[in-house]
Design an enzyme around this catalytic site. Structure first.
Site, PDB file in Angstrom:
ATOM      1  N   PRO A 199      40.570  41.933  37.154  1.00  0.00           N
ATOM      2  CG  PRO A 199      42.236  40.749  36.077  1.00  0.00           C
ATOM      3  CD  PRO A 199      41.664  42.094  36.177  1.00  0.00           C
ATOM      4  CD  GLU A 200      38.930  43.212  43.357  1.00  0.00           C
ATOM      5  OE1 GLU A 200      39.147  42.998  44.560  1.00  0.00           O
ATOM      6  OE2 GLU A 200      37.963  43.866  42.956  1.00  0.00           O
TER       7      GLU A 200
END
Length: 276
Positions: A2-3
């Site tokens: 996840p960014e």
DNA sequence: CAAGTTACCTGACGGC
DNA sequence: TGCCGTCAGGTAACTT
């Protein structure tokens, strides 16, 4: 995994499920994540607490309790948090579960255990520069993330622009996917050394970082193999990838072949015709 | 100091 | 079928 967009999507998805709920139980797999899980502290401090809000800072999810303390989670590469019926079976790689007073459960699942969990007391949380965020750069949507700021910050360094924007001390939230995608849209080659960028370059890059992140949030994030939001739904920004993972394919803009090059140990994708 | 390298983990995939 | 190397959305602690 996840960014910023994926963490934001999870945060928004969790908020309505968690806000106003009371934590009635805490469970831990017993395994350490990137750092040891402060399980005894969580057990003492979280049980009976009511959740005030759920917010994001950098790639961290912050669960604020009514007492003013904060339960903070980083998802690492493969972490995910979701809401499940309390009676449902836990799955492999579940590591933390908070049981809620509505019968549901918040679960943190993390295959590679590169995530981390933290507890900040009310007084620690109140100190603006708590240890976790002491060295963190600005949020991409903050006004302080400006062309002047990047130009100045880049002035006494000489790494590639891709590595630079992925450095959390410079700006938070941009990981390997969105770095490549933002640079393509800004028409800047990821291998460019930062001392060669003009203020106009920095300004274009900021605009495109914001556009890409915003669009990705609207699309529910990017699901490559396993990202799911708090309700176990996929994102679909991966449909909008222009370069990430597309080496060997034709550029959507000019039909040149998209290249892959390893920069600072991370796969990077770009069009050598569109990006200079 | 900055920049480069390594380590932390599991699982999927391709080659043999 | 299995064994082995490589790679994966992150980041901090090392070394140079």
């Amino acid at each position: 995994m996840p960014e910023l967009p994926e963490v934001e999507v999870i945060t928004r998805g969790l908020r309505p499920h968690l806000k106003g709920k009371t934590i009635i139980s805490i469970w831990h797999s017993g395994k350490h994540l990137r750092t040891p899980v402060p399980y005894e502290i969580l057990r003492k401090k979280l049980r009976g607490e009511k959740i005030a809000d759920v917010t994001r800072r950098a790639k961290y999810i912050q669960i604020a309790l009514n007492s003013g303390s904060l339960f903070i989670v980083h998802l690492g590469m493969t972490g995910n948090m979701g809401i499940f019926p309390g009676s449902s079976r836990k799955t492999k790689h579940d590591h933390i579960e908070l049981g809620l007073d509505d019968g549901k459960a918040l679960r943190l699942n993390d295959v590679r255990r590169f995530g981390s969990v933290h507890f900040l007391s009310a007084s620690d949380a109140q100190q603006k520069e708590s240890t976790i965020f002491k060295t963190a750069g600005p949020e991409p949507f903050d006004d302080s993330f400006s062309a002047d700021y990047l130009y100045k910050t880049a002035s006494n360094r000489n790494i590639t622009v891709k590595q630079f924007i992925m450095t959390s001390q410079v700006v938070v939230g941009i990981g390997n996917i969105y770095a490549s995608e933002s640079l393509f849209r800004a028409r800047i080659r990821p291998t460019r050394k930062i001392n060669s960028l003009t203020k106009k370059n920095w300004s274009d890059l900021i605009d495109n970082i914001r556009k890409v992140l915003k669009h990705a949030i609207e699309c529910g994030g990017s699901t490559i193999s396993d990202f799911l939001n708090a309700n176990q739904e996929s994102g679909y920004f991966q449909m909008n990838f222009k370069v990430y993972g597309k080496n060997g394919e034709k550029c959507s803009c000019c039909s040149s072949i998209i290249k892959k090059e390893v920069i600072g140990g991370r796969a990077s994708f770009f069009c050598s015709n569109c990006q200079k």
